[in-house]
Design a protein around this motif. Structure first.
Motif, short mmCIF file in Angstrom:
data_model
loop_
_atom_site.label_atom_id
_atom_site.label_comp_id
_atom_site.label_asym_id
_atom_site.label_seq_id
_atom_site.Cartn_x
_atom_site.Cartn_y
_atom_site.Cartn_z
N SER A 28 0.86 -1.18 0.00
CA SER A 28 0.00 0.00 0.00
C SER A 28 0.90 1.23 0.00
N GLY A 30 3.50 1.73 1.77
CA GLY A 30 4.89 1.26 1.87
C GLY A 30 5.70 1.86 3.00
N GLN A 31 5.08 2.63 3.90
CA GLN A 31 5.88 3.32 4.91
C GLN A 31 6.42 2.36 5.98
N LEU A 34 8.49 -0.86 3.01
CA LEU A 34 9.79 -0.56 2.40
C LEU A 34 10.95 -0.69 3.40
N ARG A 79 -8.02 15.28 6.50
CA ARG A 79 -8.75 16.41 5.92
C ARG A 79 -10.23 16.09 5.72
N GLY A 96 2.92 9.65 12.31
CA GLY A 96 4.22 9.94 11.68
C GLY A 96 4.46 11.43 11.52
N ASP A 97 4.78 11.84 10.29
CA ASP A 97 5.01 13.25 9.98
C ASP A 97 4.30 13.54 8.66
N PRO A 98 4.28 14.81 8.21
CA PRO A 98 3.49 15.13 7.01
C PRO A 98 3.85 14.29 5.79
N ALA A 99 5.13 14.05 5.57
CA ALA A 99 5.52 13.29 4.37
C ALA A 99 5.06 11.84 4.47
N VAL A 100 5.14 11.27 5.66
CA VAL A 100 4.66 9.89 5.87
C VAL A 100 3.14 9.84 5.67
N ASN A 102 1.38 11.50 3.69
CA ASN A 102 1.00 11.57 2.28
C ASN A 102 1.14 10.24 1.56
N ARG A 103 1.84 9.28 2.15
CA ARG A 103 2.01 7.96 1.52
C ARG A 103 1.30 6.86 2.29
N ARG A 179 7.55 8.57 16.68
CA ARG A 179 6.21 9.14 16.52
C ARG A 179 5.11 8.08 16.49
N LYS B 55 2.57 17.01 -3.27
CA LYS B 55 2.61 16.63 -1.85
C LYS B 55 4.01 16.14 -1.47
N PRO B 56 4.51 16.56 -0.31
CA PRO B 56 5.84 16.10 0.09
C PRO B 56 5.83 14.61 0.48
N VAL B 57 6.80 13.88 -0.01
CA VAL B 57 6.97 12.47 0.38
C VAL B 57 8.46 12.22 0.59
N LYS B 58 8.75 11.15 1.32
CA LYS B 58 10.15 10.76 1.52
C LYS B 58 10.54 9.83 0.38
N THR B 61 11.49 6.18 0.48
CA THR B 61 10.51 5.19 0.94
C THR B 61 9.32 5.14 -0.03
N PHE B 63 8.72 3.52 -4.12
CA PHE B 63 9.31 2.89 -5.31
C PHE B 63 9.07 3.78 -6.52
N TYR B 129 5.30 20.90 11.47
CA TYR B 129 5.33 20.41 10.09
C TYR B 129 6.70 19.83 9.75
N GLU B 131 8.60 18.19 11.73
CA GLU B 131 8.96 17.08 12.64
C GLU B 131 9.70 15.94 11.95
N GLY B 132 9.37 15.72 10.69
CA GLY B 132 9.99 14.61 9.96
C GLY B 132 11.24 15.02 9.20
#
Lengths: 261, 158
Positions: A28, A30-31, A34, A79, A96-100, A102-103, A179, B55-58, B61, B63, B129, B131-132
């Protein structure tokens, strides 16, 4: 990590077929998967991404209450659930955090059933229904212990259906490095009673605190918990907190959740 | 190896990649865009943050194959068309929002995403925001100052 064949089906039917092959694994957001694959703790031959399936995306009102597609990222739940189920939206917005966010997806979190994940507590406290590509599973039957669920080989979550409680709150004691929850409690008050689900605390994963549910169903106030205590026997004990510390934290957080609901 | 196509910083690009190729690796090795840094490679530090469809992603992590067709923006896409620094980049320079600079690409990408969602954040909102995104030089105060300045808010003088 070891290499694999990547496939990205566009429908639940195609994903079901793809997951029938030997060594296939659903992906899904993948957080978690991966990092697990990087450590070679998982080495699928075929990885079937569920993020391209339109019918598994989004938040809407339906027969049960709030219906959330399993591939919906946390940020979208935070949201879009806010107007309908604020406690659930707040939970999603604190993962997690905002980037996590989003995935990572609700389906991935519920399928993995990490003992410190946030979502399992919402699913269990809400008495939600986990819908898969094969059947519907009640939350009480779905969670079966540490990283263990009712999901069978080749089965994956397509949707989670949340009844909307009269009042609810989620209070998480953050482990600031990861977190994840050091302990967290989701309290949900329905017309026919209160459900209390605890995550982060037990070696057995998410669980319902039956004594608190009975006390709060009779009197929905933090005072109703005064005489109760949580058994520390099967609590997680690590460098961040002992079993006794977590057991006490569960009681404190339950009281805070009731006050916040 | 199969070919992946996507739009990166407004340009259509494609390159061969294995199933296991991470978006960070695809950008750095496949496309030569080494501005995206890989710090921890465990999705903790945020040095590899890029935008996927805004959107921001890492990117360590995700593919690469999972975001085929997507619109990706990296730190290389943050400068103005004439090559001068973008608003967030300029604010980081003005307020010394970097020391060694390793975390900066991710900090800038996360900050730009925050300002797109929330054009006038409070200091607390900036800190939450980010934090990561971890700065091992612990240069957080100036990073937060830079983000507030980039949002057009006045910040205390040095």
């Amino acid at each position: 990590m070891y290499n694999f064949e990547f496939v990205k089906p566009a429908s639940i039917a195609e994903a079901t077929a793809a997951l029938e092959s030997d060594g296939a694994q659903a992906l899904s957001g993948g957080q978690t998967l991966l990092p697990t694959m990087k450590q070679r703790l998982a080495a699928p031959d075929v990885l079937v991404s569920l993020t391209g399936i339109a019918e598994m995306q989004g938040v809407c009102l339906g027969d049960v209450g709030l219906h959330i597609g399993a591939a919906t990222p946390h940020a979208v739940v935070a949201r879009e659930a806010a107007a309908h189920y604020p406690a659930l939206a707040k939970l999603a917005g604190g993962i997690g955090d905002p980037a996590v966010r989003n995935r990572g997806t609700i389906g991935g979190s519920v399928a993995n059933n990490d003992p410190a994940a946030c979502y399992p507590s919402a699913v269990l406290a809400s008495g939600a229904t986990v819908v898969t590509n094969r059947r519907r599973i009640a939350a009480d039957d779905y969670f079966q212990g540490l990283f263990t669920t009712a999901l069978e080989e080749g089965e994956f979550i397509t949707q989670v259906l949340f009844p909307i409680p009269q009042k609810a709150a989620y209070v998480k004691f953050n482990q600031p490095a990861s977190r994840f929850a050091l302990a967290a409690v989701f309290v949900a008050k329905f017309a026919d009673g209160v459900r209390v689900a605890v995550t982060g605390a037990s070696n057995g994963g998410v669980f319902r605190w039956a004594e608190a549910e009975a006390a709060l169903s009779a009197n929905f106030s933090a005072d109703a918990l005064a005489g109760l205590s949580v058994d520390a026997d099967d609590m997680i004990s690590d460098l961040h907190g002992t079993a006794a510390y977590r057991a006490n934290l569960v009681k404190v957080l339950t009281g805070r959740a009731v006050s916040a609901a | 190896m199969t070919k992946i196509s996507m739009t990166v910083n407004g340009k259509s690009v494609s390159a061969e990649a294995e199933g296991r190729t991470l978006l960070s690796g695809f950008l750095r090795e496949g496309l030569g865009l080494t501005g995206t840094h890989v710090g921890c490679d465990t999705s903790q530090c945020g040095a590899c943050v890029v935008h996927v469809n805004g959107k921001p992603v890492k990117s360590c992590t995700v593919f690469a194959h999972d975001v085929a067709g997507a619109n990706v923006t990296t730190i290389e896409g943050m400068a103005n068309a004439d090559g001068s620094l973008g608003v967030v980049q300029q604010a980081f320079q003005d307020h010394h929002g970097l020391q060694c600079g390793f975390c900066t690409p991710g900090m800038v990408m996360s900050s730009a995403a925050l300002l797109a969602e929330n054009p006038k954040p409070t200091e607390t909102e900036v800190r939450e925001y980010l934090e990561g995104n971890i700065c091992r030089c612990t240069g957080y105060h100036n990073i937060v100052k830079a983000v507030l300045a980039a949002s057009g808010q006045s910040v205390a003088a040095e």
